[in-house]
Enzyme design. Structure first.
Site, PDB file in Angstrom:
ATOM      1  N   LYS A  84       2.288  -3.870   5.512  1.00 31.62           N
ATOM      2  CA  LYS A  84       2.417  -3.644   4.178  1.00 31.62           C
ATOM      3  C   LYS A  84       4.050  -3.408   3.613  1.00 31.62           C
ATOM      4  O   LYS A  84       4.498  -3.574   2.630  1.00 31.62           O
ATOM      5  CB  LYS A  84       1.654  -2.441   3.889  1.00 31.62           C
ATOM      6  CG  LYS A  84       0.140  -2.618   3.914  1.00 31.62           C
ATOM      7  CD  LYS A  84      -0.153  -3.880   2.871  1.00 31.62           C
ATOM      8  CE  LYS A  84      -1.920  -3.823   2.973  1.00 31.62           C
ATOM      9  NZ  LYS A  84      -2.090  -5.168   2.168  1.00 31.62           N
ATOM     10  N   ILE A 121      -8.107   4.369  -3.911  1.00 28.73           N
ATOM     11  CA  ILE A 121      -8.705   3.717  -4.864  1.00 28.73           C
ATOM     12  C   ILE A 121     -10.158   3.688  -4.631  1.00 28.73           C
ATOM     13  O   ILE A 121     -10.618   3.586  -3.550  1.00 28.73           O
ATOM     14  CB  ILE A 121      -8.349   2.204  -5.057  1.00 28.73           C
ATOM     15  CG1 ILE A 121      -6.756   2.164  -5.279  1.00 28.73           C
ATOM     16  CG2 ILE A 121      -8.947   1.971  -6.439  1.00 28.73           C
ATOM     17  CD1 ILE A 121      -6.021   3.027  -6.458  1.00 28.73           C
ATOM     18  N   TYR A 160      -1.210  -1.702  10.210  1.00 24.66           N
ATOM     19  CA  TYR A 160      -1.269  -2.034   8.852  1.00 24.66           C
ATOM     20  C   TYR A 160       0.363  -1.791   7.907  1.00 24.66           C
ATOM     21  O   TYR A 160       0.522  -2.171   7.068  1.00 24.66           O
ATOM     22  CB  TYR A 160      -2.246  -0.933   8.178  1.00 24.66           C
ATOM     23  CG  TYR A 160      -2.855  -1.261   6.968  1.00 24.66           C
ATOM     24  CD1 TYR A 160      -3.388  -2.231   6.269  1.00 24.66           C
ATOM     25  CD2 TYR A 160      -2.334  -0.106   5.938  1.00 24.66           C
ATOM     26  CE1 TYR A 160      -3.747  -2.301   5.006  1.00 24.66           C
ATOM     27  CE2 TYR A 160      -2.986  -0.100   4.489  1.00 24.66           C
ATOM     28  CZ  TYR A 160      -3.758  -1.179   4.109  1.00 24.66           C
ATOM     29  OH  TYR A 160      -4.130  -1.164   2.792  1.00 24.66           O
ATOM     30  N   SER A 168       0.808  -1.278  -0.085  1.00 25.03           N
ATOM     31  CA  SER A 168      -0.094   0.111  -0.114  1.00 25.03           C
ATOM     32  C   SER A 168       1.029   1.119  -0.165  1.00 25.03           C
ATOM     33  O   SER A 168       2.027   1.152   0.442  1.00 25.03           O
ATOM     34  CB  SER A 168      -0.864  -0.031   1.137  1.00 25.03           C
ATOM     35  OG  SER A 168      -1.453   1.274   1.481  1.00 25.03           O
TER      36      SER A 168
HETATM   37  N1  LIG Z   1      -8.626   0.380  -1.466  1.00 25.17           N
HETATM   38  C1  LIG Z   1      -7.441   0.757  -1.505  1.00 25.17           C
HETATM   39  O1  LIG Z   1      -7.570   2.045  -1.740  1.00 25.17           O
HETATM   40  C2  LIG Z   1      -6.222   0.353  -1.175  1.00 25.17           C
HETATM   41  C3  LIG Z   1      -5.149   0.913  -0.865  1.00 25.17           C
HETATM   42  C4  LIG Z   1      -3.894   0.522  -0.802  1.00 25.17           C
HETATM   43  C5  LIG Z   1      -4.017  -1.202  -0.418  1.00 25.17           C
HETATM   44  N2  LIG Z   1      -5.128  -1.641  -0.565  1.00 25.17           N
HETATM   45  C6  LIG Z   1      -4.981  -3.089  -0.271  1.00 25.17           C
HETATM   46  O2  LIG Z   1      -5.352  -3.608  -1.431  1.00 25.17           O
HETATM   47  C7  LIG Z   1      -5.908  -5.025  -1.226  1.00 25.17           C
HETATM   48  C8  LIG Z   1      -7.606  -5.000  -1.411  1.00 25.17           C
HETATM   49  O3  LIG Z   1      -8.190  -3.759  -0.741  1.00 25.17           O
HETATM   50  P1  LIG Z   1      -9.834  -3.640  -0.934  1.00 25.17           P
HETATM   51  O4  LIG Z   1      -9.905  -2.096  -0.770  1.00 25.17           O
HETATM   52  O5  LIG Z   1     -10.125  -4.298  -2.238  1.00 25.17           O
HETATM   53  O6  LIG Z   1     -10.478  -4.373   0.339  1.00 25.17           O
HETATM   54  P2  LIG Z   1     -11.917  -4.841   0.568  1.00 25.17           P
HETATM   55  O7  LIG Z   1     -11.956  -4.831   2.054  1.00 25.17           O
HETATM   56  O8  LIG Z   1     -12.878  -4.256  -0.409  1.00 25.17           O
HETATM   57  O9  LIG Z   1     -11.546  -6.333  -0.007  1.00 25.17           O
HETATM   58  C9  LIG Z   1     -10.792  -7.242   0.799  1.00 25.17           C
HETATM   59  C10 LIG Z   1     -11.366  -8.821   0.654  1.00 25.17           C
HETATM   60  O10 LIG Z   1     -10.513  -9.697   1.452  1.00 25.17           O
HETATM   61  C11 LIG Z   1     -11.268 -10.518   1.956  1.00 25.17           C
HETATM   62  N3  LIG Z   1     -10.662 -10.928   3.249  1.00 25.17           N
HETATM   63  C12 LIG Z   1     -10.418 -10.574   4.568  1.00 25.17           C
HETATM   64  N4  LIG Z   1      -9.871 -11.052   5.372  1.00 25.17           N
HETATM   65  C13 LIG Z   1      -9.749 -12.408   4.859  1.00 25.17           C
HETATM   66  C14 LIG Z   1      -9.237 -13.675   5.267  1.00 25.17           C
HETATM   67  N5  LIG Z   1      -8.661 -13.715   6.466  1.00 25.17           N
HETATM   68  N6  LIG Z   1      -9.121 -14.737   4.530  1.00 25.17           N
HETATM   69  C15 LIG Z   1      -9.655 -14.370   2.968  1.00 25.17           C
HETATM   70  N7  LIG Z   1     -10.109 -13.479   2.675  1.00 25.17           N
HETATM   71  C16 LIG Z   1     -10.212 -12.437   3.572  1.00 25.17           C
HETATM   72  C17 LIG Z   1     -12.731  -9.832   2.341  1.00 25.17           C
HETATM   73  O11 LIG Z   1     -13.630 -10.679   2.524  1.00 25.17           O
HETATM   74  C18 LIG Z   1     -12.554  -9.067   0.982  1.00 25.17           C
HETATM   75  O12 LIG Z   1     -13.567  -9.695  -0.130  1.00 25.17           O
HETATM   76  C19 LIG Z   1      -5.730  -5.130   0.379  1.00 25.17           C
HETATM   77  O13 LIG Z   1      -4.613  -5.848   0.589  1.00 25.17           O
HETATM   78  C20 LIG Z   1      -5.585  -3.807   0.692  1.00 25.17           C
HETATM   79  O14 LIG Z   1      -4.785  -3.317   2.160  1.00 25.17           O
HETATM   80  C21 LIG Z   1      -6.229  -0.945  -0.694  1.00 25.17           C
END
Ligand SMILES: NC(=O)c1ccc[n+]([C@@H]2O[C@H](COP(=O)([O-])OP(=O)(O)OC[C@H]3O[C@@H](n4cnc5c(N)ncnc54)[C@H](O)[C@@H]3O)[C@@H](O)[C@H]2O)c1
Length: 249
Positions: free
Chosen positions: A156, A185, A152, A140
Site C-alpha cells: 500500500k 469501512i 500489506y 490504505s
Molecule cells: N475494507 C476496508 O476497510 C479497507 C480499508 C483500507 C483499504 N482497503 C482496500 O480497498 C480495496 C477493496 O477492499 P474490500 O474490503 O472491498 O475487499 P474485498 O476482499 O471485499 O474485495 C476484494 C475483491 O478483489 C477481488 N480479487 C482478489 N484477488 C484478485 C485478483 N488476483 N485479481 C482480481 N480480483 C481479485 C476479490 O475477488 C474481491 O471481489 C482493497 O485494495 C483493500 O486493500 C479496504
C-alpha cells in the site's frame, strides 16, 4: 444522482464485492459503462443480482487475475481502454514479520501492487491516445505502517509511490493519478475481525464510527469527475480522521 459519467468507460478491478461493488453501482448509476475484472468466477452473476436494472449500461464482467500481466493487457485492449481505471483488487495475509511466508509476501505484493502496475501499464497507452484519463488506486490507512501487516503495508506504500510517479508521467497527456486511503469501512473484511479488537479500533476513530462502502464510492467518483481535474498525485484519506494520528481523547 447526476449523470456525470455518461459516455465514460470505467475499468474496475475486484468489483465483485465490498468497496469494488459499491463503486460499480455508483459509476453505473451515474451513466458509465463499467467493465469489472475479478478473479471470482461468480462475478457476472453477482453483478446481475446486485446492480439495479435501470442503469443505462449494464456492467460487464470479466474473470481475470490482475497478477497475470498478459491477461490484463488482453482485457484492457479488448475493451478499448477506459477513461477511468480503478485499481481496487486487494488481499490481506496478516502475520508478524517473522511468520510471513514467502508465498504470502508475494501474494499480497502481487495482487495489491503488481496488479495495479499491470493495469496502469496496459491502460496508459489508451489514455494517452484519448488525451485524458483518471487513474485511481487503492492504498490504505495502513500505508504509514501497521503491526502485523508488513506485506500489506509495503504494497500500500508502494501504491503511493507508484501513483505519484504515474501522476508525473501522465500529466502532459491529460492523465491524472491519485490514491485513496480508506480507514475502517463496513465490509466483510471488517466483520471478520474479532469483536473486542474491532471495537477498540473503532473507538479510535475521531468520527466514532466506521465508514460505509458508499463513502468510498463517493470519494472515488469525485476524483474521477471533471471537478477533480486539477488534483493529481495525492493520497486522499477517507477514514473518519483516524489517519490524523494519536489523540488524548
Ligand atoms: N475494507 C476496508 O476497510 C479497507 C480499508 C483500507 C483499504 N482497503 C482496500 O480497498 C480495496 C477493496 O477492499 P474490500 O474490503 O472491498 O475487499 P474485498 O476482499 O471485499 O474485495 C476484494 C475483491 O478483489 C477481488 N480479487 C482478489 N484477488 C484478485 C485478483 N488476483 N485479481 C482480481 N480480483 C481479485 C476479490 O475477488 C474481491 O471481489 C482493497 O485494495 C483493500 O486493500 C479496504
Amino acid at each position: 444522482m447526476t449523470n456525470r459519467f455518461a459516455d465514460h468507460t470505467v475499468l474496475i478491478t475486484g468489483g465483485a464485492q465490498g468497496l469494488g461493488l459499491a463503486m460499480v453501482r455508483r459509476f453505473a448509476t451515474e451513466g458509465a459503462l463499467v467493465h469489472v475484472a475479478d478473479v471470482n468466477p461468480e462475478t457476472a452473476n453477482v453483478l446481475k443480482d446486485e446492480i439495479d436494472g435501470s442503469v443505462a449500461h449494464t456492467p460487464v464482467a470479466h474473470v481475470l487475475d490482475v497478477t497475470d500481466g498478459d491477461a490484463v493487457t488482453d482485457w484492457i485492449n479488448a475493451v478499448g481502454g477506459g477513461d477511468v481505471l480503478v485499481n481496487n483488487a486487494g488481499i490481506i495475509r496478516d502475520n508478524r514479520i517473522e511468520n510471513i511466508s514467502t508465498s504470502d509476501w508475494e501474494a499480497v505484493i502481487g495482487v495489491n501492487l503488481t496488479g495495479a502496475f499491470n493495469c496502469i501499464r496496459a491502460a496508459m497507452p489508451h489514455m494517452k491516445k484519448r488525451g485524458h484519463g483518471r487513474i485511481l488506486s487503492f492504498s490504505s490507512m495502513s500505508w504509514r505502517g501497521n503491526f502485523g501487516q508488513a506485506n500489506y503495508v509495503a504494497a500500500k506504500a508502494g501504491i503511493v509511490g507508484l501513483t505519484r510517479t504515474v501522476a508525473l508521467e501522465g500529466a502532459r497527456h491529460g492523465i491524472t493519478a491519485n490514491a485513496i486511503a480508506p480507514g475502517l469501512i463496513k465490509t466483510p473484511m471488517l466483520a471478520s475481525m474479532n469483536g473486542p479488537a474491532r471495537e477498540k479500533l473503532i473507538g479510535k476513530i475521531p468520527l466514532r464510527h466506521p465508514g460505509e462502502p458508499e463513502d468510498i464510492a463517493a470519494a472515488i467518483c469525485f476524483l474521477a469527475s471533471p471537478e477533480a481535474r486539477y488534483i493529481t498525485g495525492v493520497v486522499l484519506d477517507v477514514d473518519g480522521g483516524i489517519g490524523i494520528g494519536s489523540s488524548i481523547r
